[in-house]
Design a protein around this motif. Structure first.
Motif, PDB file in Angstrom:
ATOM      1  N   TYR A 166       0.641  -1.251   0.111  1.00 22.17           N
ATOM      2  CA  TYR A 166      -0.357  -0.120  -0.133  1.00 22.17           C
ATOM      3  C   TYR A 166       0.670   1.073   0.256  1.00 22.17           C
ATOM      4  O   TYR A 166       1.932   0.907   0.589  1.00 22.17           O
ATOM      5  CB  TYR A 166      -0.450  -0.441   0.764  1.00 22.17           C
ATOM      6  CG  TYR A 166      -1.445   1.368   1.667  1.00 22.17           C
ATOM      7  CD1 TYR A 166      -2.778   1.143   1.086  1.00 22.17           C
ATOM      8  CD2 TYR A 166      -1.369   2.215   1.946  1.00 22.17           C
ATOM      9  CE1 TYR A 166      -3.643   2.346   0.604  1.00 22.17           C
ATOM     10  CE2 TYR A 166      -2.373   3.469   2.125  1.00 22.17           C
ATOM     11  CZ  TYR A 166      -3.176   3.540   1.700  1.00 22.17           C
ATOM     12  OH  TYR A 166      -4.090   4.316   1.769  1.00 22.17           O
ATOM     13  N   ASP A 173       0.233   5.714  -0.556  1.00 23.29           N
ATOM     14  CA  ASP A 173      -0.833   6.705  -0.939  1.00 23.29           C
ATOM     15  C   ASP A 173      -0.106   8.175  -0.900  1.00 23.29           C
ATOM     16  O   ASP A 173       0.902   8.264   0.108  1.00 23.29           O
ATOM     17  CB  ASP A 173      -1.806   6.308   0.327  1.00 23.29           C
ATOM     18  CG  ASP A 173      -3.151   7.822  -1.039  1.00 23.29           C
ATOM     19  OD1 ASP A 173      -2.990   7.902  -1.985  1.00 23.29           O
ATOM     20  OD2 ASP A 173      -4.367   7.780  -0.042  1.00 23.29           O
ATOM     21  N   GLU A 174      -0.419   9.159  -1.046  1.00 16.34           N
ATOM     22  CA  GLU A 174      -0.389  10.458  -1.566  1.00 16.34           C
ATOM     23  C   GLU A 174      -1.105  11.715  -1.899  1.00 16.34           C
ATOM     24  O   GLU A 174      -2.065  11.670  -2.595  1.00 16.34           O
ATOM     25  CB  GLU A 174       1.488  10.449  -2.237  1.00 16.34           C
ATOM     26  CG  GLU A 174       1.770  11.653  -2.058  1.00 16.34           C
ATOM     27  CD  GLU A 174       2.638  12.384  -3.553  1.00 16.34           C
ATOM     28  OE1 GLU A 174       3.172  13.386  -3.397  1.00 16.34           O
ATOM     29  OE2 GLU A 174       3.746  11.626  -3.952  1.00 16.34           O
ATOM     30  N   GLN A 175      -1.073  12.347  -0.293  1.00 24.59           N
ATOM     31  CA  GLN A 175      -2.407  13.516  -0.198  1.00 24.59           C
ATOM     32  C   GLN A 175      -1.619  14.381  -0.169  1.00 24.59           C
ATOM     33  O   GLN A 175      -0.767  14.877   0.521  1.00 24.59           O
ATOM     34  CB  GLN A 175      -3.552  13.499   0.215  1.00 24.59           C
ATOM     35  CG  GLN A 175      -4.124  11.845   1.157  1.00 24.59           C
ATOM     36  CD  GLN A 175      -5.035  12.176  -0.506  1.00 24.59           C
ATOM     37  OE1 GLN A 175      -5.553  12.633  -0.880  1.00 24.59           O
ATOM     38  NE2 GLN A 175      -5.480  10.572  -0.986  1.00 24.59           N
ATOM     39  N   PHE A 178     -10.188  10.485   4.712  1.00 29.45           N
ATOM     40  CA  PHE A 178     -10.094   9.613   4.666  1.00 29.45           C
ATOM     41  C   PHE A 178     -10.905   8.564   3.987  1.00 29.45           C
ATOM     42  O   PHE A 178     -10.618   7.192   3.474  1.00 29.45           O
ATOM     43  CB  PHE A 178     -10.815   8.761   6.338  1.00 29.45           C
ATOM     44  CG  PHE A 178      -9.289   9.044   7.292  1.00 29.45           C
ATOM     45  CD1 PHE A 178      -7.904   8.650   6.837  1.00 29.45           C
ATOM     46  CD2 PHE A 178      -9.259  10.412   7.553  1.00 29.45           C
ATOM     47  CE1 PHE A 178      -7.156   9.012   7.615  1.00 29.45           C
ATOM     48  CE2 PHE A 178      -8.294  11.051   8.789  1.00 29.45           C
ATOM     49  CZ  PHE A 178      -7.007  10.342   9.034  1.00 29.45           C
ATOM     50  N   MET A 205      -8.974   8.887   0.071  1.00 29.84           N
ATOM     51  CA  MET A 205      -8.272   8.137   0.526  1.00 29.84           C
ATOM     52  C   MET A 205      -8.684   6.547   0.453  1.00 29.84           C
ATOM     53  O   MET A 205      -8.239   5.388   0.289  1.00 29.84           O
ATOM     54  CB  MET A 205      -7.140   8.225   1.734  1.00 29.84           C
ATOM     55  CG  MET A 205      -6.692   8.775   2.183  1.00 29.84           C
ATOM     56  SD  MET A 205      -6.002   9.312   3.969  1.00 29.84           S
ATOM     57  CE  MET A 205      -4.368   7.699   3.068  1.00 29.84           C
TER      58      MET A 205
END
Length: 821
Positions: free
Chosen positions: A350, A352-354, A381, A385
């Motif tokens: 996993y 992820d980048e916000q 979230f 995400m």
């Protein structure tokens, strides 16, 4: 001459007639008005006889009546005495054998310590010494002074016997006093001993179908939250979401915030994804200085962060601007600066980048994320995400990355005001409202003393008391002044125990140093040892299971309070040894066992004493009825799951009538209505029936044995005194008069024993009260009461009279001749 008894009813006329008659008889009428110095020896003797006979005695004693006279006068005196003996018994002591042989009826001759008896009469029946002469007269009586002096002499001569009688009678009175007292007052004694521990002016309502509590619960949904916000708009500021998850372990490989500058990622230390979950809301109540000023509502992809002074310098260095917050704020208002939150878990594959635009900064020693949208974290979230969520907080999910979604409401004022309102709302009766805590918000509640005004809302399944019962009971005419609630980890009073108070070890003091001393001393000991805690002066114990006479009690009062305000009694104030208006309360929150070490974690709060109720010597806290819940829920942050009311305690003006309680039980069969002291009294009645029977039998047996022993001792004493009794009979005293000597003797000793036994009962009462006080915190004991003293006195009289009856029959059957030969 000596007159033994005077039975003549005297008056001046009778006495004058009698004197003249006797003077004429003795031939000295002419000497009536002569001085003694002018009389001869024989004349003086005759005057003595007149003086002795003037009262018509039954018996006359004469000591040497002819001793100082010549033969003629001596013979004359004896003739007169012989004549007098027709109406009275005359006993003479003389050395003149001739006169004695000539005039006497019976002679007792003393020679070498021996007595020879001879009679001048042929009729042996005359050996009764003419008792018939006495019986023809009025019966002789003994003066109380003589009886008392006689008894004193007998007691001195018979010390051992009287000590034995004293011991027997005193022991009997003490034993019978205790037995009868317990038999008569046993129930009252025991029940009254509990009166200091159990408030009899109260009625406790509990459910019949088992203990109240929460069986399961889950997070409330947005529809329910919106209903609450709508119904209580005056109390609620906003609502939000918190995700319950172990964020640190969800992303072990990367969990950091970076600033983007010239296509390079520069990490800002101290930030993690948890800060996005526990972001700080920027609203009208937010007062911190934001650089630049004038930043208003943020878009969902915009942020404000709080940073330290050193972090500001690092960011300014990257941006190549002067290193001040003002310059950084100006730069952010004219340039776009972006932050990126990067998350990684290699085991899940996993990443992820916000990315967020940085709109402002705040100077702070703690790093936090700030946003104006109360549901910002929901957008992050769930929408961005794509994390799955669940409202079943206790369920173990199939996928470890499933987040537990919890809604909370934020109150405008003290959360207590809102919670006390909704507590009675039937629409939301199945909801559990939990204060913010470290478990939910580790960043905001690092020490469990949260002041976030966030209240998490959960649906629940369980067994609850219907709070509408308060109004229903009132509508039936059940007159109660106020009420409060009992719970498992709050204030405990469930109606089945004599103990009530704080369910966990808790201490009150105006001196914070004493509170900290208790915490330091007992933070690493066995929890059981807390019940043996000896608190110093100025510290009061409120623990329900450590009862003592200084235990703190709670009583509801109808008055407006702030959540941290209380009223105390004057007795409470005295034990604090302080006039401070602030009081500290510490309570055991949790116990943690690590190997052989047990650590007790205490939580301390501060309350304000609003006022003191004068002339109230109890040790009582007064607040409104909700205080027994709100104190633990809102100030000590105890979970509401453990503060579900298990009973409602109604405070009444007086003890509730048994019929009224039965009426409540009939109208509401699903509930129990109990007066605590009634339960105790019923239990006492059931358990003491046999004991009271034993006590009654024991008391009666003791009395009968004592009567028998007194009969034996008094009978033996009477037999040993037969010669004395025979002399009394000869002197003209009847059986009842002689028996009265023994009655007075018994009463004399009996009164002494009665006093000794009464004092002993008082002493035993005092000692038992002390023992009761040490074990049950009550010094109420009624071994000594006017009724018991009266019964004991009557027992003493009965024993004395029974002993005297034995003496009477011995005296009645006494053969005088056998003891006077």
């Amino acid at each position: 001459m000596l007159v033994c008894n005077n039975l003549l009813k005297r008056n001046k006329e009778n006495i004058d007639l009698r004197i003249n008659e006797l003077l004429e008889l003795l031939g000295i009428r002419k000497l009536k008005h002569e001085y003694v110095k002018n009389l001869s020896g024989g004349e003086k003797q005759r005057v003595g006889i007149v003086r002795a006979l003037v009262t018509s005695p039954n018996i006359i004693f004469c000591d040497e009546p002819s001793g100082a006279l010549d033969k003629i006068n001596g013979d004359f005196i004896f003739k007169i005495l012989k004549q007098i003996s027709n109406d009275a018994i005359v006993i003479c002591v003389t050395h003149d054998k001739e006169l004695a042989n000539r005039y006497s009826d019976r002679i007792f001759e003393f020679n070498n310590k021996k007595v020879a008896v001879k009679s001048n009469r042929k009729n042996k029946l005359y050996d009764s010494i003419c008792i018939s002469k006495i019986l023809k007269k009025e019966q002789a009586k003994l003066s109380f002074r003589f009886i008392f002096q006689h008894i004193k002499n007998k007691i001195k001569l018979q010390k051992f016997r009287n000590i034995l009688k004293n011991f027997l009678l005193s022991t009997s009175l003490i034993t019978s006093g205790i037995s009868l007292s317990l038999s008569i007052n046993l129930n009252n004694t025991i029940s009254n001993a509990f009166n200091n521990l159990v408030d009899q002016n109260s009625v406790i309502m509990t459910k019949k179908n088992g203990n109240c509590g929460v069986f399961d619960y889950y997070c409330a949904g947005d529809e329910l939250i919106n209903d609450i916000v709508k119904d209580y708009s005056n109390d609620i500021d906003y609502y939000g979401i918190n995700y319950f998850a172990d964020f640190e372990n969800l992303f072990p490989d990367e969990n950091a915030l970076y600033i983007l500058n010239e296509n390079r990622y520069n990490k800002i230390n101290g930030f993690s994804i948890r800060m996005f979950n526990e972001f700080i809301l920027k609203n009208n109540q937010y007062t911190e200085q934001i650089y630049p000023q004038g930043v208003r509502d943020l878009e969902d992809d915009e942020l404000i962060i709080s940073i330290t002074h050193d972090q500001m310098k690092e960011i300014c260095l990257l941006l190549k601007i002067i290193r001040t917050f003002e310059n950084l704020g100006k730069y952010l208002s004219t340039h776009k600066v972006f932050l990126t939150m990067r998350l990684r878990n290699n085991s899940w594959e996993y990443y992820d980048e916000q990315i967020f635009r940085l709109r402002g900064v705040v100077l702070s020693n703690k790093n936090r994320v700030i946003h104006s949208n109360p549901l910002f974290n929901e957008y992050l979230f769930e929408e961005m995400m794509r994390f799955p969520t669940s409202n079943k907080i206790n369920k173990e999910e199939q996928f470890p990355w499933t987040l537990k979604k919890m809604y909370y409401i934020h109150t405008k004022k003290y959360q207590t005001y809102f919670l006390n309102k909704i507590f009675y709302d039937e629409k939301y009766k199945d909801l559990i409202f939990e204060s913010d805590k470290k478990r939910f918000s580790p960043l905001s509640c690092s020490n469990n003393n949260c002041s976030t005004n966030k209240i998490f809302v959960f649906n629940s399944f369980g067994n609850f008391i219907d709070k509408r019962m308060i109004k229903k009971v009132k509508s039936l005419g059940f007159d109660f002044e106020d009420y409060y609630f009992s719970s498992d980890l709050g204030y405990l009073n469930n109606g089945t125990s004599i103990f009530n108070g704080f369910a966990r070890p808790s201490f009150f003091s105006c001196d914070i140093n004493k509170i900290e001393s208790i915490i330091d001393t007992y933070s690493k000991i066995e929890t059981d040892e807390l019940s043996n805690l000896k608190v110093p002066e100025g510290v009061l114990d409120a623990y329900a299971f450590n009862p003592n006479k200084n235990n703190i009690k709670f009583s509801p009062i109808k008055e407006e309070f702030l959540p941290n305000e209380i009223i105390i009694s004057e007795g409470f104030r005295k034990l604090l040894h302080s006039n401070s208006n602030e009081i500290y309360v510490t309570m055991l929150r949790a116990t943690e066992e690590n190997a052989t070490i047990i650590r007790n974690d205490f939580s301390t709060i501060k309350l304000r004493i609003k006022r003191v109720i004068e002339n109230d010597e109890s040790i009582t806290i007064y607040q409104n009825g909700n205080f027994t819940i709100s104190l633990f829920r809102d100030l000590f942050k105890i979970s509401s799951l453990y503060l579900v009311p298990t009973s409602i305690i109604f405070k009444t003006k007086s003890r509730m009538d048994f019929n009224k309680l039965n009426n409540l039980r009939e109208v509401f069969p699903q509930y129990n209505f109990v007066n605590p002291i009634e339960n105790i009294e019923n239990s006492i009645d059931d358990s003491t029936i046999f004991l009271k029977l034993i006590l009654n039998v024991f008391s009666l047996t003791t009395i009968l044995i004592t009567i028998l022993l007194m009969l034996i001792i008094t009978t033996i004493s009477t037999i040993q005194n037969h010669r004395e009794n025979a002399i009394f009979k000869v002197l003209g005293f009847n059986n009842i008069t002689i028996s009265s000597v023994y009655l007075v003797e018994n009463l004399y000793l009996g009164v002494q024993c009665f006093c000794i036994s009464s004092l002993s009962l008082f002493l035993i009462n005092f000692l038992l009260s002390k023992i009761l006080d040490s074990f049950l915190c009550s010094s109420y004991m009624i071994l000594v009461s006017p009724l018991i003293i009266l019964i004991n006195f009557l027992i003493m009289l009965t024993i004395c009279i029974c002993g005297t009856i034995g003496s009477y029959f011995q005296i009645k059957n006494l053969n005088i001749v056998n003891y006077l030969r």
